[in-house]
Design an enzyme around this catalytic site. Structure first.
Site, PDB file in Angstrom:
ATOM      1  N   CYS A  19      -1.193  -4.333   7.945  1.00  0.00           N
ATOM      2  CA  CYS A  19      -1.677  -3.869   6.641  1.00  0.00           C
ATOM      3  C   CYS A  19      -3.195  -3.923   6.483  1.00  0.00           C
ATOM      4  CB  CYS A  19      -1.045  -4.723   5.539  1.00  0.00           C
ATOM      5  SG  CYS A  19      -1.467  -6.486   5.640  1.00  0.00           S
ATOM      6  N   GLN A  20      -3.897  -4.505   7.451  1.00  0.00           N
ATOM      7  CA  GLN A  20      -5.329  -4.728   7.274  1.00  0.00           C
ATOM      8  C   GLN A  20      -6.105  -3.433   7.046  1.00  0.00           C
ATOM      9  OE1 GLN A  20      -3.445  -6.073   9.609  1.00  0.00           O
ATOM     10  NE2 GLN A  20      -3.704  -8.293   9.590  1.00  0.00           N
TER      11      GLN A  20
END
Length: 415
Positions: free
Chosen positions: A116-117
């Site tokens: 998700c970064q």
């Protein structure tokens, strides 16, 4: 019902599906997380075959991991594919899945969520110039490749809510394009931004849940979210989540439970009296940080989140006093924790224990409890790796409700 688990991490999302679904493969690139998945698969095999005492002996240190694995068939370890999902590897991953796929059954579901970064609002402006080089942005396309290949009835895609506002290299919103691509391969989908705390997790954690279903079942996504919504419950507080865990100080390890099993432990964490406590290890800290921890924890008890620029000048060692003013943050006792993220692997400044007397950041086991992992969940292979796996995980308390809602929804469609 057979499912595939993509971008598995330590298996937090998978954990909720294990009772009702057969997880035939996990696909994960990080080796430490894969070791954790193999150990967890072994746990369930031993439990099913009345050999769980061997697992408890391993946790106690009475037998080695090698000895433990001698009780487990090699095919159990092959459920985990330690590989990055990319152009080079995807066909070999398909081949491994196909080799073990039961020809009498189809894949019922695919679950998971790419890292998700890339979509996170944290550091977004700093990473804007790197978009053209950030391959993580388009990992969802591989997820779609799995949908095209296996045509499951449903899929669950979990990610940060920043995905909704993220703009791609063309400075256009990415999410509508993703939706269109999922629809083009034959799936209707719905999505919601949910807070894990609304589903009993002792942590404020906002995430987007995308649920998709084949077009032959047009009402399935809506039915899923209706059933999921009905599973909301009051979250645990940090104090309730830490019930039964011993007190300790910075740099210490204490793996002895202190109380009889409480209601909260029995429901979520400590389901057997034979289970010993593990990974309850606290980081060591320097004297300056410990002074700050105590001040911040005491302020939190009075309801105040102390900013970095409000500390005594002799305690301020960072030159930047204009940004990141919440760099030191204590947990509340009588409310859910703030979001646990993978940065906890680097330092514990954002996760100071609410008891000023203990004067430390939270342990691996405490972090795991805030994520809703049971105490028999063991994280390989170092303290740092364990924190990373926990911070990146989907809380199992949440994932069990997701799986249950899917099961109820499928039954309504006679599937």
């Amino acid at each position: 019902m057979q499912i595939i688990d993509l971008f598995s991490g330590a298996g937090g999302l998978t954990e909720g599906f294990r009772k009702e679904f057969e997880v035939i493969k996990h696909v994960e690139k990080e080796r430490a997380a894969c070791e954790t998945l193999k150990l967890r698969d072994s746990f369930y095999y031993l439990e099913k075959h009345n050999m769980i005492n061997q697992y408890y002996d391993f946790l106690k240190g009475e037998i080695s991991e090698k000895q433990l694995y001698s009780f487990v068939p090699k095919k159990i370890f092959k459920r985990t594919i330690n590989a990055e999902i990319n152009d080079k590897n995807i066909q070999s991953i398909f081949n491994e899945i196909d080799y073990d796929l039961d020809d009498t059954k189809n894949i019922t579901g695919i679950i998971g969520g790419p890292p998700c970064q890339a979509y996170s609002t944290i550091g977004r402006s700093r990473n804007a110039s790197k978009k053209s080089e950030d391959e993580r942005i388009y990992l969802y396309k591989y997820y779609i490749d799995f949908l095209k290949k296996y045509k499951p009835i449903f899929f669950v895609f979990e990610n940060v809510k920043g995905l909704l506002s993220f703009k791609d290299v063309d400075n256009e919103l990415l999410f509508p394009k993703m939706q269109q691509e999922f629809e083009q391969v034959g799936y209707n989908l719905e999505y919601q931004v949910i807070n894990a705390a609304d589903f009993g997790v002792p942590q404020v954690r906002e995430r987007i849940i995308i649920f998709g279903a084949q077009r032959a079942y047009p009402g399935l996504p809506r039915t899923f979210f209706d059933e999921f919504e009905a599973m909301k419950e009051k979250p645990l507080t940090v104090k309730e989540a830490f019930t039964g865990l011993p007190k300790l100080h910075s740099g210490q390890t204490n793996n002895k439970y202190v109380d009889e099993i409480s209601y909260f432990e029995r429901k979520y964490y400590r389901k057997s009296k034979k289970l010993c406590l593990t990974e309850n290890v606290s980081r060591p800290n320097n004297a300056n940080d410990l002074r700050i921890y105590k001040i911040v924890a005491k302020a939190k008890l009075k309801g105040k989140n102390l900013r970095y620029d409000e500390l005594d000048k002799e305690l301020i060692t960072h030159k930047n006093t204009k940004e990141f003013l919440d760099r030191y943050k204590a947990l509340p006792w009588n409310a859910p924790a703030h979001t646990i993220v993978a940065h906890i692997a680097k330092d514990g400044h954002h996760y100071i224990h609410p008891d000023p007397i203990q004067n430390r950041s939270i342990t691996v086991r405490e972090a795991a409890r805030l994520q809703g992992f049971p105490d028999d969940y063991y994280f390989e292979n170092s303290r740092t790796a364990a924190y990373t796996q926990i911070g990146n995980a989907v809380p199992p308390i949440l994932s069990k409700k997701i799986a249950k809602a899917i099961l109820i929804a499928l039954e309504q469609f006679s599937l």
